[in-house]
Every structure is written in C-alpha cells, then in structure tokens.
Design a protein around this motif. Structure first.
Motif, PDB file in Angstrom:
ATOM      1  N   ALA A 181       0.907  -1.270   0.039  1.00  0.00           N
ATOM      2  CA  ALA A 181       0.067   0.018   0.070  1.00  0.00           C
ATOM      3  C   ALA A 181       0.833   1.212   0.078  1.00  0.00           C
ATOM      4  O   ALA A 181       0.560   2.170  -0.792  1.00  0.00           O
ATOM      5  CB  ALA A 181      -1.003  -0.123   1.158  1.00  0.00           C
ATOM      6  N   LEU A 182       1.948   1.383   0.658  1.00  0.00           N
ATOM      7  CA  LEU A 182       2.792   2.417   0.701  1.00  0.00           C
ATOM      8  C   LEU A 182       3.524   2.563  -0.310  1.00  0.00           C
ATOM      9  O   LEU A 182       3.983   3.629  -1.011  1.00  0.00           O
ATOM     10  CB  LEU A 182       3.719   2.439   2.086  1.00  0.00           C
ATOM     11  CG  LEU A 182       3.414   2.272   3.528  1.00  0.00           C
ATOM     12  CD1 LEU A 182       4.423   2.008   4.303  1.00  0.00           C
ATOM     13  CD2 LEU A 182       2.673   3.568   3.739  1.00  0.00           C
ATOM     14  N   GLU A 183       3.937   1.479  -1.111  1.00  0.00           N
ATOM     15  CA  GLU A 183       4.605   1.529  -2.515  1.00  0.00           C
ATOM     16  C   GLU A 183       3.621   2.224  -3.558  1.00  0.00           C
ATOM     17  O   GLU A 183       4.190   2.882  -4.293  1.00  0.00           O
ATOM     18  CB  GLU A 183       5.032   0.204  -2.866  1.00  0.00           C
ATOM     19  CG  GLU A 183       6.394  -0.400  -2.082  1.00  0.00           C
ATOM     20  CD  GLU A 183       6.499  -1.842  -2.139  1.00  0.00           C
ATOM     21  OE1 GLU A 183       5.760  -2.358  -2.882  1.00  0.00           O
ATOM     22  OE2 GLU A 183       7.550  -2.165  -1.750  1.00  0.00           O
ATOM     23  N   ILE A 184       2.208   1.834  -3.398  1.00  0.00           N
ATOM     24  CA  ILE A 184       1.493   2.302  -4.430  1.00  0.00           C
ATOM     25  C   ILE A 184       1.100   3.780  -4.260  1.00  0.00           C
ATOM     26  O   ILE A 184       1.088   4.637  -5.127  1.00  0.00           O
ATOM     27  CB  ILE A 184       0.142   1.472  -4.201  1.00  0.00           C
ATOM     28  CG1 ILE A 184       0.232   0.080  -5.029  1.00  0.00           C
ATOM     29  CG2 ILE A 184      -1.054   2.060  -4.993  1.00  0.00           C
ATOM     30  CD1 ILE A 184      -0.772  -0.780  -4.676  1.00  0.00           C
ATOM     31  N   GLU A 185       0.919   4.128  -2.763  1.00  0.00           N
ATOM     32  CA  GLU A 185       0.830   5.562  -2.689  1.00  0.00           C
ATOM     33  C   GLU A 185       1.936   6.361  -3.069  1.00  0.00           C
ATOM     34  O   GLU A 185       1.998   7.513  -3.607  1.00  0.00           O
ATOM     35  CB  GLU A 185       0.653   5.864  -1.134  1.00  0.00           C
ATOM     36  CG  GLU A 185       0.321   7.006  -0.531  1.00  0.00           C
ATOM     37  CD  GLU A 185       0.505   7.303   0.845  1.00  0.00           C
ATOM     38  OE1 GLU A 185       0.412   8.452   1.364  1.00  0.00           O
ATOM     39  OE2 GLU A 185       0.877   6.381   1.443  1.00  0.00           O
ATOM     40  N   ALA A 186       3.396   5.843  -2.945  1.00  0.00           N
ATOM     41  CA  ALA A 186       4.362   6.595  -3.237  1.00  0.00           C
ATOM     42  C   ALA A 186       4.459   6.712  -4.755  1.00  0.00           C
ATOM     43  O   ALA A 186       4.720   7.663  -5.549  1.00  0.00           O
ATOM     44  CB  ALA A 186       5.932   5.694  -2.558  1.00  0.00           C
ATOM     45  N   THR A 188       1.874   6.506  -6.926  1.00  0.00           N
ATOM     46  CA  THR A 188       0.681   7.684  -7.180  1.00  0.00           C
ATOM     47  C   THR A 188       1.143   9.129  -7.038  1.00  0.00           C
ATOM     48  O   THR A 188       0.961   9.727  -7.888  1.00  0.00           O
ATOM     49  CB  THR A 188      -0.652   7.327  -6.361  1.00  0.00           C
ATOM     50  OG1 THR A 188      -0.835   5.969  -6.432  1.00  0.00           O
ATOM     51  CG2 THR A 188      -1.670   8.178  -6.756  1.00  0.00           C
ATOM     52  N   ARG A 189       1.833   9.485  -5.914  1.00  0.00           N
ATOM     53  CA  ARG A 189       2.475  10.832  -5.620  1.00  0.00           C
ATOM     54  C   ARG A 189       3.476  11.234  -6.619  1.00  0.00           C
ATOM     55  O   ARG A 189       3.692  12.179  -7.303  1.00  0.00           O
ATOM     56  CB  ARG A 189       2.979  10.866  -4.425  1.00  0.00           C
ATOM     57  CG  ARG A 189       1.993  10.845  -2.980  1.00  0.00           C
ATOM     58  CD  ARG A 189       2.501  11.470  -2.005  1.00  0.00           C
ATOM     59  NE  ARG A 189       4.077  11.024  -1.540  1.00  0.00           N
ATOM     60  CZ  ARG A 189       4.234  10.162  -0.496  1.00  0.00           C
ATOM     61  NH1 ARG A 189       3.137   9.375  -0.005  1.00  0.00           N
ATOM     62  NH2 ARG A 189       5.148   9.565  -0.406  1.00  0.00           N
ATOM     63  N   GLU A 192       1.551  11.771 -10.047  1.00  0.00           N
ATOM     64  CA  GLU A 192       1.122  13.053  -9.887  1.00  0.00           C
ATOM     65  C   GLU A 192       1.945  14.133 -10.301  1.00  0.00           C
ATOM     66  O   GLU A 192       1.567  15.292 -10.646  1.00  0.00           O
ATOM     67  CB  GLU A 192      -0.032  13.280  -8.716  1.00  0.00           C
ATOM     68  CG  GLU A 192      -1.229  12.291  -8.492  1.00  0.00           C
ATOM     69  CD  GLU A 192      -1.578  12.321  -7.355  1.00  0.00           C
ATOM     70  OE1 GLU A 192      -1.314  13.200  -6.294  1.00  0.00           O
ATOM     71  OE2 GLU A 192      -2.844  11.876  -7.100  1.00  0.00           O
ATOM     72  N   ASP A 380      -1.053  18.093  -1.995  1.00  0.00           N
ATOM     73  CA  ASP A 380      -0.096  17.413  -1.532  1.00  0.00           C
ATOM     74  C   ASP A 380       0.756  18.337  -0.406  1.00  0.00           C
ATOM     75  O   ASP A 380       1.397  17.605   0.364  1.00  0.00           O
ATOM     76  CB  ASP A 380       1.077  17.455  -2.627  1.00  0.00           C
ATOM     77  CG  ASP A 380       0.567  16.321  -3.475  1.00  0.00           C
ATOM     78  OD1 ASP A 380      -0.406  15.470  -3.188  1.00  0.00           O
ATOM     79  OD2 ASP A 380       1.361  15.860  -4.621  1.00  0.00           O
ATOM     80  N   LYS A 409       3.311  16.119   2.030  1.00  0.00           N
ATOM     81  CA  LYS A 409       3.862  15.083   0.859  1.00  0.00           C
ATOM     82  C   LYS A 409       5.018  15.765   0.415  1.00  0.00           C
ATOM     83  O   LYS A 409       6.248  15.395  -0.282  1.00  0.00           O
ATOM     84  CB  LYS A 409       2.761  14.589   0.243  1.00  0.00           C
ATOM     85  CG  LYS A 409       2.006  13.662   0.594  1.00  0.00           C
ATOM     86  CD  LYS A 409       0.850  13.421  -0.277  1.00  0.00           C
ATOM     87  CE  LYS A 409      -0.169  12.508   0.264  1.00  0.00           C
ATOM     88  NZ  LYS A 409      -1.364  12.032  -0.585  1.00  0.00           N
TER      89      LYS A 409
END
Length: 413
Positions: A181-186, A188-189, A192, A380, A409
């Motif tokens: 989940a953290l990898e996907i969030e990173a 995604t950021r 973006e 962000d 972020k």
C-alpha cells in the motif's frame, strides 16, 4: 540530478526475536538455579553438570543466531532442538526415579520452550507443531507414562507455540500488505508530480505548436497535426493507470521494506533550500506583468520552501489556464492574504468563464491543468483549492494553505 534513496523498514518480528534471546538466557539461568538448589538430591550430578556446561556455552554463543529470521538457520534450529531433547532424555540418568515420578523438572526445564518458539518465529505454526511434537515425545519417554502434569505441559507447549507461529504468519502477511500500500501511494504521488511537471512544460508546448501550425498552414500545419497527436498520446499516458510497482522486500528477515527516492533538487536543478522558510512574495513576483496585477502584503509571507514552491507553481498553472482559455488579452489579478491561521492566494480573471461540466470533461480527456497542476499540488501540501466560475463573468481560483502545516507530501519527497 542528485537523488537519495530512503528506506523504511517495518517489522513486528524483530522485537519478538529480541524477546526470545532474553528468554533463552533467563531460562538457562533458571534451569541452572533449579539444579543448584537440589544438587545433593541428584545421584549422578556430574551428568547434569556436564549438560549445563554445554547448555550455557551454546546459549550464550548462539545469541546472534536468534537475532533475526535470516540468522536463525534450519541447521541451527535442528541442533538447538536436539540439545533440548537430549537434556530431557538425560534427566533419568542424572535424577532419581522418585523425583521424576513426583513431577520433578527435566534438566533443560523451561529452556526447551525457547527452542520451540524459535521454530515458531522462523517457520510459522507448522514448524512450531513439528518442534513441540518432538519435545512431547521426549517428555513422555523421560516420564515413562502419560501422567497428568506431563500431558498438561505438553498441551501447553503445543498451544502456545502454534498460536505464536500463527500470529507471526499473520503479521508477515499484514506487513507485506502495508508495504504494498505504501509503495502504491508513493508511486501515485510520483505520477501526480510528473503529471504536473509534464503539464507545465511539454503538453503546453505541444498544444502551442499545434495551434500555431494550424494558423500558419502548409508544412507547419502537418507539424502541428503531429504535435497534436503526440499531445493526445502523452495525455493518455499521464492520466492512465498506475504502473505496477516493482519495489518489494529484499530481506524478509528485516521486515517489509519500502524504498522511495528523494529528489535533492528543485525544478530549476538547484539544491533545495532547507535552511528556513521562503517569502512567497518573491516567488509570485515573476508572474506579475502588464496584464497580471499582483497585490501582496507589505511584510514577508513566510512558508516552508516546499510549500511555497508548490503554491507558486499552482498560481502559475492557474495563469497558464487564463492565457490558454481566456486569451492573451485577458486580465488577471493575484491577491495574497497573510492571515493568522493560513495563507490565501486568489487568482481571478475577466475571461468568459468555464461552462458547467467542462472541468469533469477535461479531466476525463486527460487534461490535468486543474485536477493535478492546481488541486493536486495544494492537496499534497495540506491545503485546498477552490474554483468558482460563472459563464461570462470570469473565473476565480482560491488557494489556501495552513500557516504552519504538518509535514506534507511535498516536504517528505
């Protein structure tokens, strides 16, 4: 461009391994203490003394082996369990039958549980069941009959070791899920951020080439058509789904591992200024011009460097939208308000406004000027972006960021 890699490790196993190491030392001392208090009751104490010498040396020498799952090898576990079982089977040689029948402790006593727990931490409940079964068989052989206290101890070791092994397996699965989940969030950021950078540069240049080529005509029109095709393809790529993340834990013994890359430079390729806050007015001054009016406070408007840069970039994206959609002759006004709780920047123009539903349509087409270049940036940095537009009466974009935002972020990148 200098970049540094930041590694976050998450593990609930490491405290368990540390606790196991302490448990082995304490139970070793406990077993030796039990023997010392009953030394005169042993008919052959030299058997017990020899065993305890081996047990103490083994326990202390193998402490690094129980520091993590990686260092706790199968060979070590096998020898460790063999030492525990040997101590149980040697008990009738060192102690009297009467004491054993009365429920006297075995030579390793509760040190045996540490060996079984090591199996549980290393391989889960199945390994724990195997090790506890071996200990149970050794206890039944040592006792000679399945007495009540022996059966009680055997069942207790079984249940405890299997339960701990199961909990460890669940914890490992949870760590892998959290790391993913953290990898996907990173990811995604990062997507973006790249989308904003691409929108601020490449996409706008391609759109300008397309428009100018159509106006000039001839070979320039063909060049404009190709630029339009590339713009559409790039928008589709930027606004597409997430790229599968390839970062995975490299060492299960260290827990779940998430690797993220920190950029040590800003958009201009210069080192980030980490020395203190930045005056937002100085970053917004470059946007002022003949048709852009800037109204700002007389005192500095100080914000963290990353927050100030993202705020200025969002203002720039809003002005780009004014030039693109309202025309080169449109007027724009930038108002900076330094309030006690927040910093508010308003960008207003006298263009034709935005028709209802146009923003949702543009986002669906991959046009990220508002969705990412403006709203994404403010999100962000812990702020908000509100857009109000009435057809025929212009558009107003309100950017708000807290005065002292928590770590954002933008700052954590």
């Amino acid at each position: 461009m200098p970049r540094r890699e930041r590694v976050m490790r998450m593990s609930v196993e490491l405290p368990l391994w540390r606790a196991l190491a302490g448990y082995r030392v304490l139970t070793m001392l406990y077993a030796v203490g039990l023997f010392a208090t009953a030394y005169d009751r042993f008919p052959r104490p030299w058997v017990a003394v020899a065993y305890y010498c081996v047990l103490c040396v083994w326990t202390l020498a193998t402490l690094p082996r129980v520091a993590s799952a990686a260092s706790c090898t199968k060979r070590f576990l096998a020898v460790d369990l063999a030492l525990a079982v040997t101590g149980i089977l040697l008990t009738p040689l060192a102690d009297t039958h009467a004491r054993i029948a009365d429920g006297g402790p075995t030579l390793p006593s509760i040190w045996t549980a540490g060996s079984v727990l090591a199996f549980a931490l290393k391989g889960g409940w199945r390994w724990a069941a195997l090790a506890s079964t071996a200990v149970a068989v050794a206890n039944l052989i040592e006792r000679g009959s399945p007495a009540r206290d022996t059966v009680h101890n055997v069942i207790l070791v079984w249940v405890a070791s299997i339960a701990i092994g199961y909990v460890v397996e669940v914890a490992r699965a949870s760590e892998r899920t959290l790391a993913r989940a953290l990898e996907i969030e990173a990811a995604t950021r990062e997507r973006e951020r790249l989308a904003r950078d691409i929108h601020d540069g490449v996409l706008q240049v391609l759109a300008m080439v397309q428009r100018r080529g159509a106006v000039i005509g001839g070979e320039a029109a063909e060049l404009g058509r190709l630029a339009g095709e590339q713009e559409a393809a790039l928008r589709t790529l930027v606004s597409g789904g997430l790229v599968p993340v390839s970062r995975v834990s490299q060492d299960a013994a260290e827990g779940a591992v998430v690797r993220m890359v920190d950029d040590e430079t800003d958009e201009d390729g210069e080192e980030r200024d980490r020395s203190g806050p930045v005056d937002l007015r100085s970053l917004l001054a470059r946007w002022a011009g003949s048709r852009v009016s800037l109204a700002e406070p007389g005192a500095p408007v100080l914000l963290p460097p990353a927050v100030a840069r993202e705020m200025a970039a969002a203002v720039g994206a809003a002005l780009d939208n004014v030039r693109r959609h309202a025309g080169e002759d449109a007027w724009a006004w930038i108002l900076v308000e330094d309030e006690p709780e927040c910093v508010l920047v308003t960008v207003r123009d006298d263009g034709p406004g935005i028709p209802e539903g146009r923003l949702a349509q543009a986002e669906g087409e991959g046009r990220l000027g508002v969705a990412q270049a403006i709203k994404g940036r403010l999100r962000d940095i812990g702020g908000t972006a509100e857009l109000v537009s009435v057809p025929g009466q212009g558009t107003e974009v309100e950017l708000k960021v807290p005065r002292n935002p928590k770590k954002t972020k933008a700052e954590s990148r």
